[in-house]
Every structure is written in C-alpha cells, then in structure tokens.
Design a protein around this motif. Structure first.
Motif, mmCIF file in Angstrom:
data_model
loop_
_atom_site.group_PDB
_atom_site.id
_atom_site.type_symbol
_atom_site.label_atom_id
_atom_site.label_comp_id
_atom_site.label_asym_id
_atom_site.label_seq_id
_atom_site.Cartn_x
_atom_site.Cartn_y
_atom_site.Cartn_z
ATOM 1 N N ASN A 1 -5.205 -1.126 5.226
ATOM 2 C CA ASN A 1 -4.258 -2.574 5.491
ATOM 3 C C ASN A 1 -3.574 -2.663 6.468
ATOM 4 N N TYR B 1 -0.113 9.421 3.076
ATOM 5 C CA TYR B 1 1.347 8.314 3.047
ATOM 6 C C TYR B 1 2.499 8.945 2.571
ATOM 7 N N ASP C 1 1.117 -1.790 0.204
ATOM 8 C CA ASP C 1 0.219 -0.141 -0.157
ATOM 9 C C ASP C 1 0.991 1.321 0.140
ATOM 10 N N ASN D 1 0.739 4.121 -3.121
ATOM 11 C CA ASN D 1 0.334 5.406 -2.729
ATOM 12 C C ASN D 1 0.883 5.866 -1.990
#
Length: 199
Positions: free
Chosen positions: A155, A58, A48, A52
């Motif tokens: 996640n 992020y 992820d 991202n």
C-alpha cells in the motif's frame, strides 16, 4: 489508537525532563502521529504500518536500518533512522512549544516557579521549527528506504519516490524509461538487501 513511540524512545534523542508527564507527551505523540505521519505515508499505508508493526519489514521501517542499493554497477550502503525518529521530533516540537500553557478556570496560564523564568515564545518557536525540520530530514532518509523496498509494502504510494536515490540508481539515472517521476513500468527493481541495525 496505538502509539508508535513510548517515553523511552525519546532518550538520547531529545531533551525531555525525567519527571515529564508522559500523559501530556502522549497527547502530542498521538496528534502528530494522526496528522504528520498520515500526511507523509498516506492513510492506507499508515493503517498498514499500525497493523503490521511487529512484522520484520515494518520493524525495520519503524526502527531504522542499513540497506544496500545497486547504483551504477556498484553496491551502495545507505542508512535510515526509521519512522519512530520522525515521529519523535514532530511530537517533541509540539510538546516543547505548547506544554507550558495550562488551561484553568480563569484562562490559559503559563506554569512557572520562583526559581525559573519561562522561555520566550519566540525562543520556543525556534526549537519547534528546528525539530520539525529534523523530523522531515529523517523522513527523507526513511523515504529512500521505502522506495528501495517498495515491493515489500503493497500500500506504499510509489509516486512519492520521484527523485529519490534508490529510484535513480535502480533506473540507471533520470533518463531511464523504467522510472518516470518515481513510477515504474511494472518491471521489478533490483532486489535490495536489508542489513539489520546494530543493537
């Protein structure tokens, strides 16, 4: 695989030579990214982060930021320095410890010149260990950010949050039924405000 940090990210953080061979440094960045970061984040969340990395949430995770949490009826401001800082110290530890060893047709040798004396392996090990400890200390601060903002990262494994400040504060302390070992009972936590890092 995309590297999460570049040579310029090391400036003012670690002492790498201006003439550093970045191709060599890249090997250590990728190695530590694939081993240390995957271990810390978990495989699924690591993917992820890679996919991202340009998203706002992020970018704060990678670059660091200030953020606030509600704790005991008061708002507290915390800071973390991001996953890049974690990776820099892990990669630097490997680089500084192993970069002087060169594979040749005759054996593995240590590079040196007439005007220099190689640092002893024991001294390099001290620098290596110190940088790994720093990396993990930075990781613990970044983990606080992740735990405070876990709703933003689907996640992320919230079981990693056992004992973190954000979890304790959100739950009102260790004895709260909402927070058992870092897990929640599905009740949404207080919203955490992210403060952009000053440029």
């Amino acid at each position: 695989m995309d590297l999460l940090v570049q040579k310029s990210d090391f400036q003012n953080i670690t002492q790498i030579a201006h003439h550093c061979d970045f191709e060599v440094l890249e090997q250590y960045i990728l190695e530590r990214q694939n081993l240390d970061l995957v271990k810390l984040l978990g495989n699924s969340f690591y993917v992820d982060v890679i996919e991202n990395r340009e998203n706002v949430e992020y970018k704060d995770l990678l670059d660091g930021s200030k953020f606030t949490i509600e704790c005991g009826g008061k708002t507290k401001t915390l800071i973390h320095f991001g996953l890049k800082r974690v990776l820099i110290h892990y990669a630097y530890a490997a680089y500084i410890y192993r970069k002087s060893f060169v594979d040749t047709p005759f054996s593995v040798v240590v590079k040196q010149s007439e005007d220099s004396i190689p640092v002893s392996p024991s001294d390099l090990k001290v620098v290596h260990d110190e940088n790994r400890k720093m990396a993990y200390s930075y990781w613990k601060m970044t983990l606080e950010y992740l735990c405070a903002n876990e709703d933003e990262f689907s996640n992320f494994d919230e079981t990693l949050c056992s004992g973190c400040t954000a979890c304790k504060c959100s739950c009102g302390g260790n004895g709260c039924s909402k927070c058992k070992g870092g897990k929640t009972d599905g009740t949404r936590r207080n919203k955490v405000k992210v403060i952009k890092k000053d440029d």
